[in-house]
Design a protein around this motif. Structure first.
Motif, PDB file in Angstrom:
ATOM      1  N   ASP A 168       0.863  -1.174   0.000  1.00  0.00           N
ATOM      2  CA  ASP A 168       0.000   0.000   0.000  1.00  0.00           C
ATOM      3  C   ASP A 168       0.905   1.232   0.000  1.00  0.00           C
ATOM      4  O   ASP A 168       1.845   1.315   0.789  1.00  0.00           O
ATOM      5  N   TYR A 169       0.620   2.209  -0.855  1.00  0.00           N
ATOM      6  CA  TYR A 169       1.475   3.388  -0.987  1.00  0.00           C
ATOM      7  C   TYR A 169       1.454   4.295   0.243  1.00  0.00           C
ATOM      8  O   TYR A 169       2.287   5.200   0.353  1.00  0.00           O
ATOM      9  N   ASN A 170       0.527   4.077   1.160  1.00  0.00           N
ATOM     10  CA  ASN A 170       0.492   4.846   2.402  1.00  0.00           C
ATOM     11  C   ASN A 170       1.047   4.072   3.593  1.00  0.00           C
ATOM     12  O   ASN A 170       0.959   4.536   4.729  1.00  0.00           O
ATOM     13  N   CYS A 171       1.603   2.902   3.324  1.00  0.00           N
ATOM     14  CA  CYS A 171       2.105   2.033   4.397  1.00  0.00           C
ATOM     15  C   CYS A 171       3.587   2.327   4.674  1.00  0.00           C
ATOM     16  O   CYS A 171       4.435   2.168   3.787  1.00  0.00           O
ATOM     17  N   GLY A 172       3.878   2.737   5.894  1.00  0.00           N
ATOM     18  CA  GLY A 172       5.258   3.053   6.261  1.00  0.00           C
ATOM     19  C   GLY A 172       6.203   1.879   6.116  1.00  0.00           C
ATOM     20  O   GLY A 172       7.348   2.028   5.659  1.00  0.00           O
ATOM     21  N   TYR A 173       5.755   0.695   6.504  1.00  0.00           N
ATOM     22  CA  TYR A 173       6.615  -0.488   6.398  1.00  0.00           C
ATOM     23  C   TYR A 173       6.805  -0.909   4.941  1.00  0.00           C
ATOM     24  O   TYR A 173       7.847  -1.452   4.585  1.00  0.00           O
ATOM     25  N   CYS A 174       5.813  -0.640   4.106  1.00  0.00           N
ATOM     26  CA  CYS A 174       5.967  -0.929   2.669  1.00  0.00           C
ATOM     27  C   CYS A 174       7.047  -0.041   2.073  1.00  0.00           C
ATOM     28  O   CYS A 174       7.800  -0.461   1.180  1.00  0.00           O
ATOM     29  N   LYS A 175       7.131   1.179   2.551  1.00  0.00           N
ATOM     30  CA  LYS A 175       8.139   2.115   2.056  1.00  0.00           C
ATOM     31  C   LYS A 175       9.544   1.636   2.412  1.00  0.00           C
ATOM     32  O   LYS A 175      10.525   2.022   1.766  1.00  0.00           O
ATOM     33  N   ARG A 176       9.645   0.805   3.442  1.00  0.00           N
ATOM     34  CA  ARG A 176      10.929   0.172   3.785  1.00  0.00           C
ATOM     35  C   ARG A 176      11.120  -1.140   3.034  1.00  0.00           C
ATOM     36  O   ARG A 176      12.239  -1.477   2.635  1.00  0.00           O
ATOM     37  N   GLN A 177      10.034  -1.884   2.841  1.00  0.00           N
ATOM     38  CA  GLN A 177      10.126  -3.195   2.183  1.00  0.00           C
ATOM     39  C   GLN A 177      10.395  -3.045   0.692  1.00  0.00           C
ATOM     40  O   GLN A 177      11.153  -3.829   0.102  1.00  0.00           O
ATOM     41  N   ASP A 178       9.774  -2.069   0.084  1.00  0.00           N
ATOM     42  CA  ASP A 178       9.840  -1.897  -1.371  1.00  0.00           C
ATOM     43  C   ASP A 178      11.273  -1.819  -1.909  1.00  0.00           C
ATOM     44  O   ASP A 178      11.625  -2.558  -2.833  1.00  0.00           O
ATOM     45  N   PRO A 179      12.135  -0.945  -1.382  1.00  0.00           N
ATOM     46  CA  PRO A 179      13.507  -0.882  -1.899  1.00  0.00           C
ATOM     47  C   PRO A 179      14.300  -2.162  -1.661  1.00  0.00           C
ATOM     48  O   PRO A 179      15.203  -2.493  -2.438  1.00  0.00           O
ATOM     49  N   VAL A 180      13.976  -2.880  -0.602  1.00  0.00           N
ATOM     50  CA  VAL A 180      14.641  -4.165  -0.342  1.00  0.00           C
ATOM     51  C   VAL A 180      14.330  -5.148  -1.474  1.00  0.00           C
ATOM     52  O   VAL A 180      15.229  -5.823  -1.993  1.00  0.00           O
ATOM     53  N   LEU A 181      13.074  -5.201  -1.870  1.00  0.00           N
ATOM     54  CA  LEU A 181      12.658  -6.118  -2.927  1.00  0.00           C
ATOM     55  C   LEU A 181      13.289  -5.741  -4.263  1.00  0.00           C
ATOM     56  O   LEU A 181      13.754  -6.613  -5.014  1.00  0.00           O
ATOM     57  N   LYS A 182      13.302  -4.472  -4.569  1.00  0.00           N
ATOM     58  CA  LYS A 182      13.890  -4.028  -5.831  1.00  0.00           C
ATOM     59  C   LYS A 182      15.397  -4.321  -5.865  1.00  0.00           C
ATOM     60  O   LYS A 182      15.955  -4.688  -6.907  1.00  0.00           O
ATOM     61  N   LYS A 183      16.059  -4.171  -4.735  1.00  0.00           N
ATOM     62  CA  LYS A 183      17.488  -4.482  -4.643  1.00  0.00           C
ATOM     63  C   LYS A 183      17.719  -5.968  -4.884  1.00  0.00           C
ATOM     64  O   LYS A 183      18.668  -6.359  -5.586  1.00  0.00           O
ATOM     65  N   ILE A 184      16.857  -6.792  -4.313  1.00  0.00           N
ATOM     66  CA  ILE A 184      17.009  -8.243  -4.449  1.00  0.00           C
ATOM     67  C   ILE A 184      16.863  -8.680  -5.904  1.00  0.00           C
ATOM     68  O   ILE A 184      17.659  -9.485  -6.402  1.00  0.00           O
ATOM     69  N   VAL A 185      15.853  -8.178  -6.606  1.00  0.00           N
ATOM     70  CA  VAL A 185      15.660  -8.603  -7.998  1.00  0.00           C
ATOM     71  C   VAL A 185      16.763  -8.064  -8.905  1.00  0.00           C
ATOM     72  O   VAL A 185      17.102  -8.676  -9.922  1.00  0.00           O
ATOM     73  N   GLU A 186      17.330  -6.924  -8.540  1.00  0.00           N
ATOM     74  CA  GLU A 186      18.442  -6.377  -9.320  1.00  0.00           C
ATOM     75  C   GLU A 186      19.689  -7.248  -9.173  1.00  0.00           C
ATOM     76  O   GLU A 186      20.465  -7.412 -10.116  1.00  0.00           O
ATOM     77  N   GLN A 187      19.867  -7.809  -7.984  1.00  0.00           N
ATOM     78  CA  GLN A 187      21.055  -8.606  -7.701  1.00  0.00           C
ATOM     79  C   GLN A 187      20.882 -10.082  -8.034  1.00  0.00           C
ATOM     80  O   GLN A 187      21.872 -10.802  -8.185  1.00  0.00           O
ATOM     81  N   ASN A 188      19.635 -10.526  -8.150  1.00  0.00           N
ATOM     82  CA  ASN A 188      19.383 -11.953  -8.335  1.00  0.00           C
ATOM     83  C   ASN A 188      18.436 -12.201  -9.508  1.00  0.00           C
ATOM     84  O   ASN A 188      17.226 -12.011  -9.386  1.00  0.00           O
ATOM     85  N   PRO A 189      18.959 -12.634 -10.652  1.00  0.00           N
ATOM     86  CA  PRO A 189      18.112 -12.879 -11.831  1.00  0.00           C
ATOM     87  C   PRO A 189      17.202 -14.088 -11.698  1.00  0.00           C
ATOM     88  O   PRO A 189      16.362 -14.323 -12.569  1.00  0.00           O
ATOM     89  N   ASP A 190      17.356 -14.837 -10.614  1.00  0.00           N
ATOM     90  CA  ASP A 190      16.501 -16.003 -10.390  1.00  0.00           C
ATOM     91  C   ASP A 190      15.252 -15.666  -9.588  1.00  0.00           C
ATOM     92  O   ASP A 190      14.480 -16.565  -9.218  1.00  0.00           O
ATOM     93  N   VAL A 191      15.048 -14.375  -9.302  1.00  0.00           N
ATOM     94  CA  VAL A 191      13.893 -13.951  -8.502  1.00  0.00           C
ATOM     95  C   VAL A 191      13.111 -12.860  -9.234  1.00  0.00           C
ATOM     96  O   VAL A 191      13.692 -11.930  -9.783  1.00  0.00           O
ATOM     97  N   LYS A 192      11.806 -13.001  -9.237  1.00  0.00           N
ATOM     98  CA  LYS A 192      10.948 -11.931  -9.737  1.00  0.00           C
ATOM     99  C   LYS A 192       9.836 -11.682  -8.723  1.00  0.00           C
ATOM    100  O   LYS A 192       9.463 -12.565  -7.944  1.00  0.00           O
TER     101      LYS A 192
END
Length: 239
Positions: free
Chosen positions: A99-123
């Motif tokens: 949810d774009y108004n969720c504070g914890y999502c604002k922390r989780q989101d960049p973690v997920l994007k970092k993971i997919v950038e570093q790992n081509p086996d994850v989407k």
């Protein structure tokens, strides 16, 4: 000793519940007093009982999750209307409810994007889940309308909406879109956009997801924010 006390208490309670009819009021009171005395003198019995109850609840939730994940696999991981980040041919797919108004999502989101950038086996399959008010719904609709109009712009819009500190207003949503060269007044929020959001809401309800963020692996549901290290370890075990 503890096991004996627990067994005694259990038997007494069972006797009271299952054989209530043959007992008169005095006998019932005597059993209650005995149970009370046992628990007062050995309060650790209650701690053990609560711990066992929690274990049973966890197992029950895991069993329910497995059943639901199996029946809703296609809806979770193979819906072509859902935005996807990462390698489309990745071995492991994770569904992400945010949810774009969720504070914890604002922390989780960049973690997920970092993971997919570093790992081509994850989407990551993004499941817009606007549960924090009308502005959350508006932001989700604008993001999905962008995806439908121009898939190449969705990710930057998603990132800009998610990166704003605090809650959104209609003005901040329009400003985020404008910053990415999108005229919000020309975006078409049609029936397919509304249907996708409503489908996500029902899917979350079926999975027992009551808040955001939530991450769904093919075999497990993570409710709440997940640290990067823990997430990487879980991914490693599945690849």
């Amino acid at each position: 000793m503890k096991k004996t006390l627990i067994l005694t208490t259990t038997l007494l309670m069972s006797s009271l519940n299952l054989q209530a009819a043959p007992l008169d009021d005095l006998q019932k009171q005597e059993v209650r007093e005995l149970v009370r005395k046992t628990l007062v003198e050995n309060p650790d019995i209650l701690v053990e009982a609560m711990n066992e109850l929690r274990k049973q609840e966890v197992v029950a939730q895991q069993n329910a999750d497995q059943k639901m994940l199996k029946s809703r696999h296609k809806d979770l991981f193979e819906n072509p209307e859902n935005p996807v980040i990462g390698n489309p041919k990745a071995k492991l797919t994770i569904a992400y409810f945010g949810d774009y108004n969720c504070g914890y999502c604002k922390r989780q989101d960049p973690v997920l994007k970092k993971i997919v950038e570093q790992n081509p086996d994850v989407k990551i399959v993004i499941k817009e889940l606007p549960i924090l008010g009308p502005e959350s719904r508006e932001a989700a609709e604008m993001a999905l309308a962008t995806f439908k109009q121009d898939k190449s712009k969705y990710l930057t819009v998603n990132q800009r909406l998610m990166s704003k500190p605090g809650r959104h207003s209609s003005g901040s949503i329009k400003a985020a879109l404008k910053a990415e060269g999108i005229n919000s007044d020309k975006l078409k929020v049609d029936e397919s956009v509304s249907r996708q959001i409503n489908d996500n809401l029902r899917l979350a309800q079926d999975l027992g997801i009551r808040g955001t963020p939530a991450l769904v692996f093919p075999d497990e549901v993570l409710r709440g924010y997940t640290e990067e290290a823990a997430l990487k370890e879980m991914i490693k075990k599945r690849l």
